[in-house]
Design a protein around this motif. Sequence first.
Motif, PDB file in Angstrom:
ATOM      1  N   ALA A 487       0.856  -1.205   0.000  1.00  0.00           N
ATOM      2  CA  ALA A 487       0.000   0.000   0.000  1.00  0.00           C
ATOM      3  C   ALA A 487       0.888   1.249   0.000  1.00  0.00           C
ATOM      4  O   ALA A 487       0.615   2.227  -0.704  1.00  0.00           O
ATOM      5  CB  ALA A 487      -0.915  -0.005   1.219  1.00  0.00           C
ATOM      6  N   ALA A 488       1.970   1.196   0.783  1.00  0.00           N
ATOM      7  CA  ALA A 488       2.920   2.322   0.793  1.00  0.00           C
ATOM      8  C   ALA A 488       3.543   2.484  -0.582  1.00  0.00           C
ATOM      9  O   ALA A 488       3.701   3.604  -1.087  1.00  0.00           O
ATOM     10  CB  ALA A 488       4.011   2.073   1.828  1.00  0.00           C
ATOM     11  N   LEU A 489       3.870   1.356  -1.220  1.00  0.00           N
ATOM     12  CA  LEU A 489       4.446   1.421  -2.569  1.00  0.00           C
ATOM     13  C   LEU A 489       3.436   1.977  -3.558  1.00  0.00           C
ATOM     14  O   LEU A 489       3.797   2.675  -4.500  1.00  0.00           O
ATOM     15  CB  LEU A 489       4.867   0.029  -3.029  1.00  0.00           C
ATOM     16  CG  LEU A 489       6.341  -0.281  -2.813  1.00  0.00           C
ATOM     17  CD1 LEU A 489       6.620  -1.726  -3.164  1.00  0.00           C
ATOM     18  CD2 LEU A 489       7.216   0.628  -3.674  1.00  0.00           C
ATOM     19  N   GLY A 490       2.149   1.652  -3.329  1.00  0.00           N
ATOM     20  CA  GLY A 490       1.099   2.187  -4.209  1.00  0.00           C
ATOM     21  C   GLY A 490       1.071   3.697  -4.121  1.00  0.00           C
ATOM     22  O   GLY A 490       0.994   4.416  -5.126  1.00  0.00           O
ATOM     23  N   MET A 491       1.179   4.211  -2.875  1.00  0.00           N
ATOM     24  CA  MET A 491       1.163   5.662  -2.672  1.00  0.00           C
ATOM     25  C   MET A 491       2.367   6.304  -3.361  1.00  0.00           C
ATOM     26  O   MET A 491       2.298   7.414  -3.865  1.00  0.00           O
ATOM     27  CB  MET A 491       1.184   5.948  -1.169  1.00  0.00           C
ATOM     28  CG  MET A 491       0.639   7.291  -0.806  1.00  0.00           C
ATOM     29  SD  MET A 491       0.640   7.572   0.976  1.00  0.00           S
ATOM     30  CE  MET A 491      -0.912   6.924   1.508  1.00  0.00           C
ATOM     31  N   LEU A 492       3.497   5.579  -3.374  1.00  0.00           N
ATOM     32  CA  LEU A 492       4.729   6.133  -3.949  1.00  0.00           C
ATOM     33  C   LEU A 492       4.939   5.721  -5.406  1.00  0.00           C
ATOM     34  O   LEU A 492       5.963   6.047  -5.991  1.00  0.00           O
ATOM     35  CB  LEU A 492       5.936   5.654  -3.134  1.00  0.00           C
ATOM     36  CG  LEU A 492       6.042   6.234  -1.725  1.00  0.00           C
ATOM     37  CD1 LEU A 492       7.022   5.413  -0.902  1.00  0.00           C
ATOM     38  CD2 LEU A 492       6.478   7.682  -1.777  1.00  0.00           C
ATOM     39  N   SER A 493       3.967   4.969  -5.977  1.00  0.00           N
ATOM     40  CA  SER A 493       4.210   4.445  -7.328  1.00  0.00           C
ATOM     41  C   SER A 493       4.272   5.567  -8.362  1.00  0.00           C
ATOM     42  O   SER A 493       4.914   5.443  -9.387  1.00  0.00           O
ATOM     43  CB  SER A 493       3.124   3.435  -7.705  1.00  0.00           C
ATOM     44  OG  SER A 493       1.858   4.060  -7.624  1.00  0.00           O
ATOM     45  N   THR A 494       3.586   6.686  -8.074  1.00  0.00           N
ATOM     46  CA  THR A 494       3.612   7.803  -9.030  1.00  0.00           C
ATOM     47  C   THR A 494       4.610   8.853  -8.553  1.00  0.00           C
ATOM     48  O   THR A 494       4.403  10.053  -8.724  1.00  0.00           O
ATOM     49  CB  THR A 494       2.206   8.416  -9.175  1.00  0.00           C
ATOM     50  OG1 THR A 494       1.724   8.716  -7.857  1.00  0.00           O
ATOM     51  CG2 THR A 494       1.247   7.463  -9.841  1.00  0.00           C
ATOM     52  N   ILE A 495       5.719   8.387  -7.963  1.00  0.00           N
ATOM     53  CA  ILE A 495       6.712   9.283  -7.350  1.00  0.00           C
ATOM     54  C   ILE A 495       7.313  10.254  -8.367  1.00  0.00           C
ATOM     55  O   ILE A 495       7.627  11.388  -8.032  1.00  0.00           O
ATOM     56  CB  ILE A 495       7.821   8.453  -6.654  1.00  0.00           C
ATOM     57  CG1 ILE A 495       8.826   9.338  -5.929  1.00  0.00           C
ATOM     58  CG2 ILE A 495       8.548   7.560  -7.623  1.00  0.00           C
ATOM     59  CD1 ILE A 495       9.841   8.556  -5.093  1.00  0.00           C
ATOM     60  N   ALA A 496       7.451   9.801  -9.640  1.00  0.00           N
ATOM     61  CA  ALA A 496       8.072  10.676 -10.641  1.00  0.00           C
ATOM     62  C   ALA A 496       7.209  11.917 -10.859  1.00  0.00           C
ATOM     63  O   ALA A 496       7.713  13.050 -10.900  1.00  0.00           O
ATOM     64  CB  ALA A 496       8.284   9.925 -11.949  1.00  0.00           C
ATOM     65  N   THR A 497       5.883  11.713 -10.976  1.00  0.00           N
ATOM     66  CA  THR A 497       4.979  12.862 -11.147  1.00  0.00           C
ATOM     67  C   THR A 497       4.925  13.688  -9.873  1.00  0.00           C
ATOM     68  O   THR A 497       4.971  14.923  -9.911  1.00  0.00           O
ATOM     69  CB  THR A 497       3.559  12.364 -11.513  1.00  0.00           C
ATOM     70  OG1 THR A 497       3.643  11.708 -12.776  1.00  0.00           O
ATOM     71  CG2 THR A 497       2.581  13.505 -11.611  1.00  0.00           C
ATOM     72  N   GLY A 498       4.851  13.012  -8.728  1.00  0.00           N
ATOM     73  CA  GLY A 498       4.790  13.727  -7.448  1.00  0.00           C
ATOM     74  C   GLY A 498       5.986  14.641  -7.269  1.00  0.00           C
ATOM     75  O   GLY A 498       5.860  15.794  -6.847  1.00  0.00           O
ATOM     76  N   LEU A 499       7.166  14.125  -7.617  1.00  0.00           N
ATOM     77  CA  LEU A 499       8.381  14.924  -7.468  1.00  0.00           C
ATOM     78  C   LEU A 499       8.445  16.051  -8.485  1.00  0.00           C
ATOM     79  O   LEU A 499       8.956  17.135  -8.186  1.00  0.00           O
ATOM     80  CB  LEU A 499       9.609  14.033  -7.630  1.00  0.00           C
ATOM     81  CG  LEU A 499      10.228  13.574  -6.320  1.00  0.00           C
ATOM     82  CD1 LEU A 499      11.280  12.527  -6.587  1.00  0.00           C
ATOM     83  CD2 LEU A 499      10.857  14.743  -5.589  1.00  0.00           C
ATOM     84  N   ALA A 500       7.942  15.786  -9.695  1.00  0.00           N
ATOM     85  CA  ALA A 500       7.955  16.836 -10.727  1.00  0.00           C
ATOM     86  C   ALA A 500       7.115  18.021 -10.249  1.00  0.00           C
ATOM     87  O   ALA A 500       7.524  19.182 -10.351  1.00  0.00           O
ATOM     88  CB  ALA A 500       7.402  16.285 -12.035  1.00  0.00           C
ATOM     89  N   ILE A 501       5.932  17.719  -9.678  1.00  0.00           N
ATOM     90  CA  ILE A 501       5.050  18.786  -9.193  1.00  0.00           C
ATOM     91  C   ILE A 501       5.714  19.497  -8.021  1.00  0.00           C
ATOM     92  O   ILE A 501       5.608  20.710  -7.855  1.00  0.00           O
ATOM     93  CB  ILE A 501       3.707  18.189  -8.721  1.00  0.00           C
ATOM     94  CG1 ILE A 501       3.010  17.473  -9.861  1.00  0.00           C
ATOM     95  CG2 ILE A 501       2.783  19.260  -8.194  1.00  0.00           C
ATOM     96  CD1 ILE A 501       1.760  16.757  -9.442  1.00  0.00           C
ATOM     97  N   ASP A 502       6.411  18.720  -7.205  1.00  0.00           N
ATOM     98  CA  ASP A 502       7.005  19.272  -6.003  1.00  0.00           C
ATOM     99  C   ASP A 502       8.202  20.166  -6.315  1.00  0.00           C
ATOM    100  O   ASP A 502       8.357  21.233  -5.740  1.00  0.00           O
ATOM    101  CB  ASP A 502       7.451  18.113  -5.121  1.00  0.00           C
ATOM    102  CG  ASP A 502       7.377  18.500  -3.675  1.00  0.00           C
ATOM    103  OD1 ASP A 502       6.275  18.819  -3.224  1.00  0.00           O
ATOM    104  OD2 ASP A 502       8.408  18.519  -3.015  1.00  0.00           O
ATOM    105  N   ALA A 503       9.048  19.706  -7.239  1.00  0.00           N
ATOM    106  CA  ALA A 503      10.249  20.481  -7.583  1.00  0.00           C
ATOM    107  C   ALA A 503       9.865  21.729  -8.367  1.00  0.00           C
ATOM    108  O   ALA A 503      10.587  22.731  -8.347  1.00  0.00           O
ATOM    109  CB  ALA A 503      11.194  19.619  -8.410  1.00  0.00           C
ATOM    110  N   TYR A 504       8.711  21.671  -9.032  1.00  0.00           N
ATOM    111  CA  TYR A 504       8.229  22.827  -9.797  1.00  0.00           C
ATOM    112  C   TYR A 504       8.087  24.071  -8.906  1.00  0.00           C
ATOM    113  O   TYR A 504       8.381  25.191  -9.330  1.00  0.00           O
ATOM    114  CB  TYR A 504       6.882  22.446 -10.445  1.00  0.00           C
ATOM    115  CG  TYR A 504       5.978  23.614 -10.738  1.00  0.00           C
ATOM    116  CD1 TYR A 504       6.071  24.282 -11.953  1.00  0.00           C
ATOM    117  CD2 TYR A 504       5.042  24.059  -9.809  1.00  0.00           C
ATOM    118  CE1 TYR A 504       5.261  25.375 -12.218  1.00  0.00           C
ATOM    119  CE2 TYR A 504       4.234  25.141 -10.061  1.00  0.00           C
ATOM    120  CZ  TYR A 504       4.344  25.799 -11.263  1.00  0.00           C
ATOM    121  OH  TYR A 504       3.551  26.878 -11.520  1.00  0.00           O
TER     122      TYR A 504
END
Length: 767
Positions: A487-504
């Motif tokens: 479940a934790a991996l599911g939350m982090l599975s879209t990490i690339a998009t999450g980080l892109a939004i975050d670094a933006y």
Amino acid sequence: MGSALLSDLGTEIVIPVCAVIGIVFSLVQWFLVSRVKVSPEHAASPPSSNNGKNGYNDFLIEEEEGINDHNVVAKCAEIQNAISEGATSFLFTEYQYVGIFMVVFAILIFLFLGSVEGFSTRSQPCTYDKEKLCKPALATAIFSTISFVLGAITSVLSGFLGMKIATYANARTTLEARKGVGKAFIIAFRSGAVMGFLLAANGLLVLYITINLFKLYYGEDWEGLFEAITGYGLGGSSMALFGRVGGGIYTKAADVGADLVGKVERNIPEDDPRNPAVIADNVGDNVGDIAGMGSDLFGSYAESSCAALVVASISSFGLTHDFTAMCFPLLISSVGILVCLITTLFATDFFEIKAVKEIEPALKNQLIISTVLMTVGIAIVTWTCLPSSFTIFNFGTQKVVKNWQLFLCVCVGLWAGLIIGFVTEYYTSNAYSPVQDVADSCRTGAATNVIFGLALGYKSVIIPIFAIAISIFVSFTFAAMYGIAVAALGMLSTIATGLAIDAYGPISDNAGGIAEMAGMSHRIRERTDALDAAGNTTAAIGKGFAIGSAALVSLALFGAFVSRAEISTVDVLTPKVFIGLIVGAMLPYWFSAMTMKSVGSAALKMVEEVRRQFDTIPGLMEGLAKPDYATCVKISTDASIKEMIPPGALVMLTPLIVGIFFGVETLSGVLAGSLVSGVQIAISASNTGGAWDNAKKYIEAGASEHARTLGPKGSEPHKAAVIGDTIGDPLKDTSGPSLNILIKLMAVESLVFAPFFATHGGLLFKI
């Protein structure tokens, strides 16, 4: 049991190929960003015949307004260099200290784990199956140490590359803002994507290669192999802790110092070049929000993978040596990279942003699109890679699980992440009533603003906690501790998009700072401000994800630790466990106190230095003399390096001291207590800070009738809002985000040292 559709050979091809695709995609994005030139001779005519929506041949506002273009570009390049140099030198200094720590801790891991069997090289009975022989404890010690160092290096590299990309892109975003808000958005977002994909792909690739290399030695002993791999998660998170705390203290000392003297006392705008702390402030965004965040999310990703792999290795996947099913966590991450790749194209290529009001929806759509596509991706992975039914280790027994149940476990984590993201956005975006109420409370001064902000933070904890609770219940019911890990991996599975939004966010923030310092027109500053306000909200969403996933990761690691330390039940009614519980719940407060005070004392030095320069440098206020930026950068660097050590030591030493002197039961209490209280403080601190920041931006932007009654800049309500924002800075950027590392790090460290604690721990109770 049935077998999976995807063969072992297929798995061995799919994982590295997806990782390589991620790396190639990030390089392509980097190339597109690099086409914006920051050297004066090319600035007037960018080399491109492409006149499409991403074309580079639009008229520049500056030319219409008759401002000398070359000067502006040269100025931007100069400021960008100053920021980049500051960030690089800080990270190098930080990594020297962290490097020493890494060597010392690696030696500790080797000594502690090697001493479990007295450094013997004989094979020993396996922990979970005494009939079989496994590799000696000495091997676990050596390989855990190697994977710890690999995790640490990957984590440091993730942060450093992110910082490099961000400092490369900030001035380019400013220059693109002259052509329109859409162009600037694309550059900032592409740069974020470079970081997101590099990090996700690197983390996956290094972990996969490590597993395959370790397999050469371990052969059939998968239990020992994946126990040694847990060092990878420990390395990733221990570096992240120093990156987050050190970077957080750096950025907020500069930010608070710059705001208090510049905006409140001297009444000059944010990022005004006359402010001595302005370069340090912009450097801080890169070392704290970007390098720290990168290492943090990499740590979460590494740990959730390790937790899942440890539990799987003692379940039917490991016992029957089913390599494809064993690699289920890595396959989810592989598909995640492909899903995020498609999602990113929606923001940069399929749709064009034409107006300011479209920025925030575009970023929110990234989350929704990636979550929907990922659900399909998870279904495909589950159906092709898992047998129709299998058993999962559940505290001494094997629990029969169907593949559709595991699919639901991953999805519940994925969607809980989205819910946490949206709740965070509701409480921190100035488009909704909570932040507008906080802004409205500034009418009566800073005190009411602080009261409203704190209340908002506490209230914002409710729904995320229910989301986490439901996902824990569902995933545990279906697949025990393995369910929680995936479940934790599911939350982090879209990490690339999450980080892109975050670094933006920090990239846009820097772009605004550069526009102000280069003396660009107010129209450009308005555009970068709009990008920045959206970035603030997305940063809060990113922190929500990081905290939510940390809670699940830490629980999964806790489960793995309890299994490995051979504790049958954790009984709260026994005094050993209860004292651990109550002390564990206190630790996040102790840790927050340390980090907040560090920011306060560093900011104090910064305020004194900025005041000194305004008072003693003649012509500074009139803009005739240049401030001494370097001294301020040095104050931030020295303070953060010195102050990051005590909180780091608290987190790293607690599990060792408790495990050695009080034993595994008390340690299990400490881990549970710190998890329960840490999550609450982390969410409320992050959201309170985010809300205060956006309440200030709401008043400054004056976009609605209500906001205009509170403004303009410099009015009494605005000053009250600035004070709230300044208090919120260490909450949202130092204490809050560092707490999620505290929760995970103590759990993963306990898991790595579990064999030692189980054998030699609890000295005080043995007397």
